[in-house]
Design an enzyme around this catalytic site. Structure first.
Site, PDB file in Angstrom:
ATOM      1  CG  ASP A 219      -5.563   0.328   4.053  1.00  0.00           C
ATOM      2  OD1 ASP A 219      -5.505  -0.802   4.552  1.00  0.00           O
ATOM      3  OD2 ASP A 219      -4.731   1.233   4.293  1.00  0.00           O
TER       4      ASP A 219
ATOM      5  CD  GLN B 155      -2.796   4.362  11.072  1.00  0.00           C
ATOM      6  OE1 GLN B 155      -4.017   4.320  10.924  1.00  0.00           O
ATOM      7  NE2 GLN B 155      -1.987   4.804  10.125  1.00  0.00           N
TER       8      GLN B 155
ATOM      9  CG  ASP C  94      -2.143   0.857   1.016  1.00  0.00           C
ATOM     10  OD1 ASP C  94      -2.371   1.328  -0.116  1.00  0.00           O
ATOM     11  OD2 ASP C  94      -2.875   1.071   1.992  1.00  0.00           O
TER      12      ASP C  94
ATOM     13  CE  LYS D 158      -3.339   2.042   7.606  1.00  0.00           C
ATOM     14  NZ  LYS D 158      -4.064   2.955   6.706  1.00  0.00           N
TER      15      LYS D 158
ATOM     16  CG  HIS E 281      -4.225  10.435   2.698  1.00  0.00           C
ATOM     17  ND1 HIS E 281      -5.245  10.365   3.617  1.00  0.00           N
ATOM     18  CD2 HIS E 281      -3.333   9.464   3.050  1.00  0.00           C
ATOM     19  CE1 HIS E 281      -4.995   9.386   4.483  1.00  0.00           C
ATOM     20  NE2 HIS E 281      -3.836   8.834   4.167  1.00  0.00           N
TER      21      HIS E 281
ATOM     22  CB  THR F 291      -7.458  -4.927   2.789  1.00  0.00           C
ATOM     23  OG1 THR F 291      -6.504  -4.618   3.812  1.00  0.00           O
ATOM     24  CG2 THR F 291      -7.361  -3.905   1.670  1.00  0.00           C
TER      25      THR F 291
ATOM     26  CD  GLU G   2      -5.571   2.740   0.209  1.00  0.00           C
ATOM     27  OE1 GLU G   2      -4.857   1.985  -0.488  1.00  0.00           O
ATOM     28  OE2 GLU G   2      -5.338   3.011   1.400  1.00  0.00           O
TER      29      GLU G   2
ATOM     30  NE  ARG H 134      -7.794   6.440  10.011  1.00  0.00           N
ATOM     31  CZ  ARG H 134      -7.110   6.249   8.886  1.00  0.00           C
ATOM     32  NH1 ARG H 134      -5.828   5.879   8.913  1.00  0.00           N
ATOM     33  NH2 ARG H 134      -7.700   6.412   7.725  1.00  0.00           N
TER      34      ARG H 134
ATOM     35  CB  THR I 277      -6.322   7.745   1.711  1.00  0.00           C
ATOM     36  OG1 THR I 277      -6.231   6.742   2.706  1.00  0.00           O
ATOM     37  CG2 THR I 277      -7.682   8.413   1.762  1.00  0.00           C
TER      38      THR I 277
ATOM     39  NE  ARG J 174       4.984  15.598  10.419  1.00  0.00           N
ATOM     40  CZ  ARG J 174       4.409  14.433  10.098  1.00  0.00           C
ATOM     41  NH1 ARG J 174       4.353  13.456  10.967  1.00  0.00           N
ATOM     42  NH2 ARG J 174       3.904  14.256   8.884  1.00  0.00           N
TER      43      ARG J 174
ATOM     44  CE1 TYR K 215      -0.088   8.539   4.423  1.00  0.00           C
ATOM     45  CE2 TYR K 215       1.970   9.731   4.097  1.00  0.00           C
ATOM     46  CZ  TYR K 215       0.795   9.527   4.808  1.00  0.00           C
ATOM     47  OH  TYR K 215       0.535  10.308   5.918  1.00  0.00           O
TER      48      TYR K 215
ATOM     49  CD  GLU L 263      -7.562  12.436   4.322  1.00  0.00           C
ATOM     50  OE1 GLU L 263      -7.248  13.237   3.444  1.00  0.00           O
ATOM     51  OE2 GLU L 263      -7.759  11.225   4.102  1.00  0.00           O
TER      52      GLU L 263
ATOM     53  CD  GLU M 236      -6.279   4.782   4.975  1.00  0.00           C
ATOM     54  OE1 GLU M 236      -5.602   4.000   4.275  1.00  0.00           O
ATOM     55  OE2 GLU M 236      -5.772   5.577   5.785  1.00  0.00           O
TER      56      GLU M 236
END
Lengths: 445, 445
Positions: B231, B238, B125, B251, B132, B255, B199, B235, B358, B141, B127, B372, B197
């Site tokens: 996916d 995670q 998978d 995850k 995203h 899936t 995808e 959270r 995603t 951050r 990114y 999100e 997610e």
């Protein structure tokens, strides 16, 4: 116990009568793969054993399941089946009366070629050595080497199954993106920080249904046996790629495993207490807490890394031992790793491989990777012949060894897991022709 | 182009004559899996097509390769083989003269059960959506959402292959370790932050030899076709587990993928420029730089997420669309992901699945996950019937859709990828009996 096979009685053999690890072999490039068990410097061909009608009962049913080119089906049958077969083979290999019938089923190990023992559906690598995690963490976060989750979570990640190779396969130096601290931008080139990782892996026997966790006290019943694992790693690629999703191409170029799967039965005399947690360390959460941990959650397996450079081979000098550690020093037991892995309902399939992560100990001579030994290349490792290493160079042969020794017990060995570093192949000439051949033809798997 | 199958000519069908995606189906629980192509609201059974000797030349050879229970072998044959078969099937399905012979080979899609299209050896998978990555990065951050490697490295990680399920399979809420900011210690419980997610995945056609990279300009020749991927992600699990080795149990519980594989041929009219990098963004490194990127490196595929809650089903109200995005908005093209993945010599096998990560866009209505949309649960998502969500609740059905539309072209659809959340199964009653059955019996795979 003595075998009528002399080499099985040698004090330092890896494969005495009490071991009988399973593996897959071929007698030549064009012959079919078959299952065998190692005994001394020979192996017993289980396809031939089935043909010869030497067994009866469950052992006979089980050896019939060995007429395959991988151990997956045997693994799926569960402990009772493989234990029964192993017990009956021990009888035959110790009974002088059976020698005449069994001897024709033996092959010299030097004459055969070992294959991967199983079709590995999924490969997972853990990070179960607290000494390794601390050594590595200290390089990046000197004041706070261990993350707060470490003592609660058996940290692991999914590895790449397609690039697992059997001991003896050459390892080509991989290319990848790296960025030095001084450079403004990354570049793509062969790694300059190629490393090994000393690990032990375990194969899943019976799987679990998707959605159903394996309780901690059931976990060992799902483990078929153990092998050695070298999780080759490119540290410079890893440093640049690993945030935020973890190691990827720094590891997926190749993983070597030893060909013989040492069964849980063979390891039974070498059980040991699980890691003794320090005062103040949290107890494992209930789903990871087994009543047998304090007596026998772990395994007393001695592990070693040996290096033989190109020059040592040329000058005919022996390999050098770089470290010694012990599987007993893992913070998490195999049962804890498996219970954790399936705690979310993730399904295991027979033949799946779970590895420990680098097994390091608490002392300087027990660090299971060059990253730790040379502190990320900062301190050269001096070899007795005057050579020095920060990381691996082309021509270096790395060999992992593992064995159990205990007073009054036969020595149980894992054999070896070797690989020699070869130069990078920046472009394979057959790639273009491959993609052309593909059209209308069968692809390279 | 018109088919003699009326439903294939409906303006909003996903499966017009120009699509003909491949899939694997069964007509009942006890029947064998077979390969078919979707056309309108029916499918053409390719096993039956081979039996009926309707084809000749390469198409005949290729349809013979479809007498399997998965697409892996067909995928391995390369583009020319599957293109030839697709072209001949288009002829037969448009020629009224062929109707009498072909009609008996059709099955109504409502009467059959779709399976996973391939045995997936490895699942990776990526990114690849910069929107995203930025949305997620901002949650952790705020001042520096995007890591410095992002614009150089197609970031990805290995996923779990065993727990990939086909659209329609229920998703049990997974349990795992989580730790709230307020708590001193973690606990093990069903996730309270279950997410989807949105995808897209692509299947490998012809593979590459271990050690040999696939050059960027060869990469698309190794892609067989596309599907939708959900996916599913926990959270809270995670957040607690992902350092330092990336997402794992958050995850690997499940899936979901859509059952129909839309071929590169069907997508050809919907090629689009690759992502237009901002002023000052670095150019891709040479091994990721394709001459066709500026014209046709990307794919214009519209993507949607729909939610139908338990209450909506009970009150017989329709599903609600949560977001819309487009595959064209990925920062990295599928060819770049594949060239990167094999840049270290990692070998791909036919049937391997690579997913995009995603797919989010630049606008608020194009965010491809609840993480999100609700900013990690901080802002409730209000539904039209008065319900609200931070994350998914038991009974929620999530459906992904994908389709290509362009003036003058037939609409090419992906079908749907659905899954309904079910309550956690903290202990499966059959686990213990499973591990007992295992002994002497065949394990649940």
């Amino acid at each position: 116990m003595q075998s009528w096979i002399e080499s099985a009685n040698a004090p330092l053999t890896d494969f005495p009568l009490e071991n009988l690890p399973f593996g897959v072999f071929r007698t030549g490039k064009s012959s079919d793969a078959r299952i065998g068990v190692a005994i001394g410097d020979t192996l017993l061909d289980l396809f031939a054993a089935d043909e010869s009608h030497l067994l009866d009962g469950l052992a006979k049913e089980t050896v019939a399941a060995c007429r395959r080119d991988s151990l997956n089906h045997l693994m799926s049958l569960g402990r009772k089946a493989s234990s029964s077969l192993r017990a009956r083979l021990m009888d035959l290999l110790s009974d002088p009366g059976a020698k005449q019938k069994v001897e024709p089923l033996l092959q010299k190990q030097v004459d055969i070629e070992m294959q991967l023992p199983a079709h590995i559906g999924d490969y997972t690598d853990f990070y179960a050595s607290i000494y390794h995690a601390t050594n590595v963490g200290r390089l990046f976060r000197p004041d706070n080497p261990l993350l707060p989750s470490y003592k609660y979570v058996p940290i692991g990640y999914h590895g790449r199954a397609s690039s697992i190779v059997v001991s003896g396969a050459d390892i080509h130096r991989p290319s990848g993106q790296t960025k030095t601290a001084e450079a403004d931008t990354p570049h793509f080139a062969p790694t300059q920080a190629l490393d090994y990782e000393l690990e032990v892996g375990f194969f899943i026997g019976g799987g679990n249904a998707h959605g159903c966790s394996i309780p901690i006290d059931e976990a060992e019943a799902h483990i078929f046996g153990f092998c050695l694992v070298n999780d080759w790693s490119a540290r410079d690629i890893q440093a640049w790629e690993y945030q935020p999703l973890g190691p990827f191409l720094a590891k997926s170029f190749a993983t070597s495993i030893s060909p013989w799967v040492v069964t849980m039965d063979a390891l039974a005399p070498f059980r040991a207490p699980a890691f003794r947690r320090a005062e103040g360390d949290p107890a494992p959460l209930p789903y990871l807490n087994s009543s047998v941990d304090q007596t026998s959650g772990g395994f007393d397996v001695k592990l070693e890394v040996w290096l033989r450079t190109e020059r040592m081979r040329r000058e005919n000098t022996e390999a050098v031992r770089l470290s010694q550690s012990n599987l007993q020093d893992l913070y998490w037991t195999p049962a804890q790793m498996l219970a954790h892995h399936t705690g979310n309902g993730c399904n295991m399939r027979s033949g799946d491989l779970l590895a420990s992560g680098t097994v390091s100990g608490s002392t300087d001579d027990s660090r299971g990777s060059l990253l730790e030994i040379t502190r990320r290349g900062a301190e050269l490792l001096q070899l007795p012949n005057g050579e020095a290493r920060s990381f691996l160079e082309d021509g270096d042969e790395v060999t992992l060894r593992g064995y159990c020794e205990r007073e009054g017990q036969a020595r149980i060995g894992f054999g070896s897991c070797s690989g020699t570093i070869r130069a990078a192949t920046p472009s394979c000439e057959n790639v273009e022709s491959l993609s052309k051949q593909r059209i209308g033809g069968e692809a390279t798997p």
